[in-house]
Design an enzyme around this catalytic site. Structure first.
Site, PDB file in Angstrom:
ATOM      1  N   HIS A 144       0.858  -1.195   0.000  1.00 22.13           N
ATOM      2  CA  HIS A 144       0.000   0.000   0.000  1.00 22.13           C
ATOM      3  C   HIS A 144       0.892   1.242   0.000  1.00 22.13           C
ATOM      4  O   HIS A 144       1.946   1.251   0.617  1.00 22.13           O
ATOM      5  CB  HIS A 144      -0.892   0.010   1.260  1.00 22.13           C
ATOM      6  CG  HIS A 144      -2.067   0.908   1.146  1.00 22.13           C
ATOM      7  ND1 HIS A 144      -1.995   2.247   1.401  1.00 22.13           N
ATOM      8  CD2 HIS A 144      -3.344   0.663   0.765  1.00 22.13           C
ATOM      9  CE1 HIS A 144      -3.186   2.798   1.216  1.00 22.13           C
ATOM     10  NE2 HIS A 144      -4.022   1.858   0.813  1.00 22.13           N
ATOM     11  N   ASP A 163      -7.978  -5.360   0.101  1.00 17.65           N
ATOM     12  CA  ASP A 163      -8.451  -6.232  -0.985  1.00 17.65           C
ATOM     13  C   ASP A 163      -8.078  -7.690  -0.789  1.00 17.65           C
ATOM     14  O   ASP A 163      -8.490  -8.546  -1.573  1.00 17.65           O
ATOM     15  CB  ASP A 163      -7.861  -5.735  -2.311  1.00 17.65           C
ATOM     16  CG  ASP A 163      -8.420  -4.368  -2.666  1.00 17.65           C
ATOM     17  OD1 ASP A 163      -7.634  -3.427  -2.805  1.00 17.65           O
ATOM     18  OD2 ASP A 163      -9.657  -4.248  -2.744  1.00 17.65           O
TER      19      ASP A 163
HETATM   20  C1  SDX Z   1      -6.268   0.057  -2.807  1.00 16.08           C
HETATM   21  O1  SDX Z   1      -4.463   4.522  -1.915  1.00 16.08           O
HETATM   22  C2  SDX Z   1      -5.434   3.915  -1.288  1.00 16.08           C
HETATM   23  O2  SDX Z   1      -5.860   4.293  -0.212  1.00 16.08           O
HETATM   24  C3  SDX Z   1      -6.012   2.738  -2.054  1.00 16.08           C
HETATM   25  C4  SDX Z   1      -7.020   1.881  -1.293  1.00 16.08           C
HETATM   26  C5  SDX Z   1      -8.307   2.649  -0.999  1.00 16.08           C
HETATM   27  O3  SDX Z   1      -9.028   2.264  -0.068  1.00 16.08           O
HETATM   28  O4  SDX Z   1      -8.649   3.563  -1.792  1.00 16.08           O
HETATM   29  O5  SDX Z   1      -6.458   1.447  -0.070  1.00 16.08           O
HETATM   30  C6  SDX Z   1      -7.424   0.672  -2.115  1.00 16.08           C
HETATM   31  O6  SDX Z   1      -6.011   0.398  -3.929  1.00 16.08           O
HETATM   32  C7  SDX Z   1      -5.417  -0.936  -2.061  1.00 16.08           C
HETATM   33  C8  SDX Z   1      -4.185  -1.437  -2.909  1.00 16.08           C
HETATM   34  C9  SDX Z   1      -4.689  -2.533  -3.835  1.00 16.08           C
HETATM   35  N1  SDX Z   1      -3.655  -2.912  -4.801  1.00 16.08           N
HETATM   36  C10 SDX Z   1      -3.007  -4.104  -4.739  1.00 16.08           C
HETATM   37  O7  SDX Z   1      -3.181  -4.914  -3.827  1.00 16.08           O
HETATM   38  C11 SDX Z   1      -2.088  -4.382  -5.922  1.00 16.08           C
HETATM   39  C12 SDX Z   1      -0.730  -4.911  -5.418  1.00 16.08           C
HETATM   40  N2  SDX Z   1      -0.060  -3.821  -4.712  1.00 16.08           N
HETATM   41  C13 SDX Z   1       0.924  -3.042  -5.473  1.00 16.08           C
HETATM   42  O8  SDX Z   1       0.574  -2.842  -6.814  1.00 16.08           O
HETATM   43  C14 SDX Z   1       1.413  -1.817  -4.706  1.00 16.08           C
HETATM   44  O9  SDX Z   1       1.705  -2.237  -3.433  1.00 16.08           O
HETATM   45  C15 SDX Z   1       0.528  -0.581  -4.620  1.00 16.08           C
HETATM   46  C16 SDX Z   1       0.097  -0.105  -5.962  1.00 16.08           C
HETATM   47  C17 SDX Z   1      -0.677  -0.842  -3.784  1.00 16.08           C
HETATM   48  C18 SDX Z   1       1.343   0.520  -3.951  1.00 16.08           C
HETATM   49  O10 SDX Z   1       2.383   0.795  -4.802  1.00 16.08           O
HETATM   50  P1  SDX Z   1       3.445   1.973  -4.471  1.00 16.08           P
HETATM   51  O11 SDX Z   1       3.096   2.661  -3.215  1.00 16.08           O
HETATM   52  O12 SDX Z   1       3.606   2.811  -5.678  1.00 16.08           O
HETATM   53  O13 SDX Z   1       4.752   1.150  -4.153  1.00 16.08           O
HETATM   54  P2  SDX Z   1       5.772   0.652  -5.227  1.00 16.08           P
HETATM   55  O14 SDX Z   1       5.062   0.110  -6.413  1.00 16.08           O
HETATM   56  O15 SDX Z   1       6.777   1.745  -5.447  1.00 16.08           O
HETATM   57  O16 SDX Z   1       6.436  -0.584  -4.460  1.00 16.08           O
HETATM   58  C19 SDX Z   1       7.491  -0.364  -3.528  1.00 16.08           C
HETATM   59  C20 SDX Z   1       8.336  -1.628  -3.636  1.00 16.08           C
HETATM   60  C21 SDX Z   1       8.718  -1.966  -5.077  1.00 16.08           C
HETATM   61  O17 SDX Z   1       9.956  -2.664  -5.044  1.00 16.08           O
HETATM   62  P3  SDX Z   1      11.333  -1.820  -5.377  1.00 16.08           P
HETATM   63  O18 SDX Z   1      11.140  -1.195  -6.753  1.00 16.08           O
HETATM   64  O19 SDX Z   1      11.436  -0.774  -4.287  1.00 16.08           O
HETATM   65  O20 SDX Z   1      12.418  -2.863  -5.344  1.00 16.08           O
HETATM   66  O21 SDX Z   1       7.583  -2.751  -3.162  1.00 16.08           O
HETATM   67  C22 SDX Z   1       7.380  -3.669  -4.244  1.00 16.08           C
HETATM   68  C23 SDX Z   1       7.663  -2.937  -5.533  1.00 16.08           C
HETATM   69  O22 SDX Z   1       8.102  -3.832  -6.530  1.00 16.08           O
HETATM   70  N3  SDX Z   1       5.984  -4.086  -4.159  1.00 16.08           N
HETATM   71  C24 SDX Z   1       5.554  -5.335  -4.321  1.00 16.08           C
HETATM   72  C25 SDX Z   1       4.162  -5.270  -4.115  1.00 16.08           C
HETATM   73  N4  SDX Z   1       3.790  -4.001  -3.862  1.00 16.08           N
HETATM   74  C26 SDX Z   1       4.924  -3.279  -3.890  1.00 16.08           C
HETATM   75  N5  SDX Z   1       6.199  -6.488  -4.616  1.00 16.08           N
HETATM   76  C27 SDX Z   1       5.430  -7.594  -4.699  1.00 16.08           C
HETATM   77  N6  SDX Z   1       4.092  -7.634  -4.510  1.00 16.08           N
HETATM   78  C28 SDX Z   1       3.421  -6.484  -4.218  1.00 16.08           C
HETATM   79  N7  SDX Z   1       2.087  -6.496  -4.038  1.00 16.08           N
END
Ligand code: SDX
Length: 431
Positions: free
Chosen positions: A308, A366
Site C-alpha cells: 500500500h 483487498d
Molecule cells: C487500494 O491509496 C489507497 O488508499 C487505495 C485503497 C483505498 O481504499 O482507496 O487502499 C485501495 O487500492 C489498495 C491497494 C490494492 N492494490 C493491490 O493490492 C495491488 C498490489 N499492490 C501493489 O501494486 C502496490 O503495493 C501498490 C500499488 C498498492 C502501492 O504501490 P506503491 O506505493 O507505488 O509502491 P511501489 O510500487 O513503489 O512498491 C514499492 C516496492 C517496489 O519494489 P522496489 O522497486 O522498491 O524494489 O515494493 C514492491 C515494488 O516492486 N511491491 C511489491 C508489491 N507491492 C509493492 N512487490 C510484490 N508484490 C506487491 N504487491
C-alpha cells in the site's frame, strides 16, 4: 485552514526563500509551496504524489506507520463493529454521528431514492451480456447526468445534496442491475422494507419466480464490507473525482471518472485480481513459487492484495475483513474453503519473508474481501463494482468538501519537460 506558525528555508543559489509550514491536527507538517514558482521560478517534482498534499480535508485520516484509519475521528474498527453503513455515510457527509431523528430521516431519504429512471433500463441493453460490470457502471452512472438535470448545478447546495443522496441510493441498484444483466436474469427492483445491504443482496440474488429471503448474517457482513470501503483519504480514485470536480463537471460525471480510475488492478481492481491470483495458486504447496515471482524484478507479477502507498503496517480494514471472513465462511459452512487456507498461509509466509518485511508489504483491504464475496455467491467481476458502490459516499463527501472550499482552483499540475527544444518544420521531401 491549518495554522502557519513555522517556516522552512529553501536556498537556491544566492537566494533563500521562506516556505510556510502548515500544522495538521495530526500527521506530518506540510510545506506550503503555493508561491514557490512565482518567487523562485522552479517547480517541485513528485510523480505519484508520494510526498504531496493535494488539499486539506477533515474527513479521513490514515496513520500508515501505525496502521490506523479514522473517519471524522472515529477509528474504523469501532465503526465496523458498532455502526452501520448508512450511519457512516451520514458521518462522512455531515461530519458528526446522527441523532436518532437525523438517522431516521437520512435513511428514509436514501431508501426513497433507490429506484433509477425507468428509461435508464434501456442503457443496459446496449451492452454485451459479457461486458464487465464496471464498464456498465461507468456508462450508466455517467448517463445519470442526462436524467437528473435538477441536481447537476454544483453552485446550488441543495442540488449538491440531492445529487449526493441520489448517488448513494442508486449505486446498489445500478450495480445489481449490471450483475443481473450479465447473467441474463431480469432486473429486481429495490424494496423499501429492506435495509441498504439487504436490499442490495436481494436485488442481486432474488428472482421473480419465487420468494428470496435475505440471510441477516450475510446482510451484516455485506454492510460491514460497505463500511470498510467507504473512504480512504486522497487515494487515486478520490483524487480523480476531485480533479474532475475542480473543472466544474457535474457530480455524476465526476463519480463516473472515479469508477473508471478505481477499476485498475493496482487500486480497486485488486480484489478481483487477488481472488484470481489465489485461484491460480490453488494449493498451499504452490505458494513459494508465487512468492519467488513476486520478488523477481524481471517478473511483473505482484502479490495482489499486498502492499500500500500509505500503510507500512497492517491495513486495519484487512484485520476486520479477516475476522469477518472467518465468521461468514463458518456460518456458510465453508470454513475449510481452500482459498481461505491458501490466503492465510500466503499471509503468514509473506509476513515472515525478508523481502516483504523490509518493503513493509502487508495485506491490504483487498486481500480478504474477495474470499467473503465469493463465499456469498458473487462472481469476481462483481468485486470491484461492490467496492465502487461502497466508495461512492467517500467520493461524494470529498467532492462536497472541495466545492465548499473557497480556495478551490482548477487542478492543473506542471511538468518536467524533457522533450525536444524548438526546431523548424521540414517538408516531407527533406526528411
Ligand atoms: C487500494 O491509496 C489507497 O488508499 C487505495 C485503497 C483505498 O481504499 O482507496 O487502499 C485501495 O487500492 C489498495 C491497494 C490494492 N492494490 C493491490 O493490492 C495491488 C498490489 N499492490 C501493489 O501494486 C502496490 O503495493 C501498490 C500499488 C498498492 C502501492 O504501490 P506503491 O506505493 O507505488 O509502491 P511501489 O510500487 O513503489 O512498491 C514499492 C516496492 C517496489 O519494489 P522496489 O522497486 O522498491 O524494489 O515494493 C514492491 C515494488 O516492486 N511491491 C511489491 C508489491 N507491492 C509493492 N512487490 C510484490 N508484490 C506487491 N504487491
Amino acid at each position: 485552514m491549518a495554522e502557519n506558525t513555522k517556516t522552512a528555508k529553501l536556498t537556491i543559489g544566492e537566494n533563500t526563500y521562506d516556505l510556510p509550514i502548515l500544522s495538521p491536527t495530526v500527521g506530518p507538517d506540510v510545506l506550503d509551496i503555493r508561491k514557490l514558482y512565482g518567487q523562485a521560478g522552479v517547480f517541485t517534482y513528485d510523480p505519484g504524489f508520494t510526498s504531496t498534499a493535494a488539499c486539506d480535508s477533515t474527513i479521513t485520516y490514515i496513520d500508515g506507520e501505525k496502521g490506523e484509519l479514522m473517519h471524522r475521528g472515529y477509528p474504523i474498527d469501532q465503526l465496523a463493529g458498532q455502526s452501520h453503513y448508512l450511519e457512516v455515510c451520514f458521518l462522512l457527509l455531515y461530519g458528526h454521528l446522527p441523532t436518532a431523528a437525523e438517522l431516521e430521516d437520512f435513511e428514509t431519504t436514501i431508501t426513497r431514492h433507490t429506484m433509477i429512471h425507468e428509461q435508464m433500463h434501456m442503457f443496459f441493453r446496449g451492452f454485451r451480456r459479457d461486458a464487465h460490470p464496471m464498464a456498465t457502471m461507468v456508462g450508466v452512472v455517467g448517463a445519470m447526468s442526462a436524467f437528473y438535470h435538477d441536481s447537476t448545478d454544483i453552485s446550488d447546495p441543495r442540488q449538491r445534496e440531492i445529487a449526493s443522496h441520489r448517488l448513494i441510493a442508486k449505486m446498489p441498484t445500478i450495480a445489481a442491475m449490471a450483475y443481473k444483466y450479465s447473467i441474463g436474469q431480469p432486473f429486481v427492483y429495490p424494496r423499501n422494507d429492506l435495509d441498504y445491504a439487504a436490499n442490495f443482496i436481494h436485488m442481486c440474488f432474488a428472482v421473480p419466480a419465487e420468494q428470496y429471503h435475505v440471510d441477516p448474517i450475510l446482510a451484516r457482513a455485506m454492510d460491514r464490507i460497505f463500511t470498510l470501503h467507504a473512504d480512504h483519504e486522497q487515494n487515486a480514485s478520490t483524487s480523480t473525482v476531485r480533479l474532475a470536480s475542480s473543472s466544474g463537471a457535474n457530480p455524476f460525471a465526476c463519480i463516473a471518472a472515479g469508477i473508471a480510475c478505481l477499476w485498475g488492478p493496482a487500486h480497486g481492481g485488486a480484489n478481483q485480481a487477488c481472488l484470481e491470483m489465489l485461484k491460480e495458486i490453488g494449493t498451499v504447496d504452490r505458494i513459494p513459487e508465487y512468492i519467488a515471482r513476486a520478488k523477481d524484478k524481471n517478473d511483473p507479477f505482484r502479490l495482489m492484495g499486498f502492499g500500500h502507498r500509505v500503510y507500512k503496517n497492517m491495513d486495519p480494514r484487512a484485520t476486520v475483513m479477516k475476522q469477518s471472513a472467518d465468521e461468514v465462511l463458518e456460518l456458510l459452512g465453508v470454513e475449510n474453503n481452500p482459498l481461505l487456507q491458501v490466503a492465510k498461509e500466503l499471509e503468514q509466509i509473506a509476513l515472515s519473508d525478508p523481502y516483504f518485511v523490509e518493503k513493509k508489504l502487508f495485506p491490504n483491504v483487498d486481500f480478504y474481501s474477495g474470499i467473503i464475496l465469493e463465499a456469498m455467491g458473487f462472481p469476481t467481476s462483481m468485486f470491484t463494482p461492490i467496492f465502487a458502490l461502497s466508495r461512492t459516499v467517500g467520493w461524494i463527501s470529498q467532492w462536497k468538501e472541495q466545492l465548499s472550499d473557497p480556495q478551490m482552483k482548477i487542478g492543473r499540475p506542471r511538468q518536467l519537460y524533457l522533450g525536444e527544444n524548438a526546431r523548424d518544420y521540414t517538408d516531407i521531401e527533406n526528411r
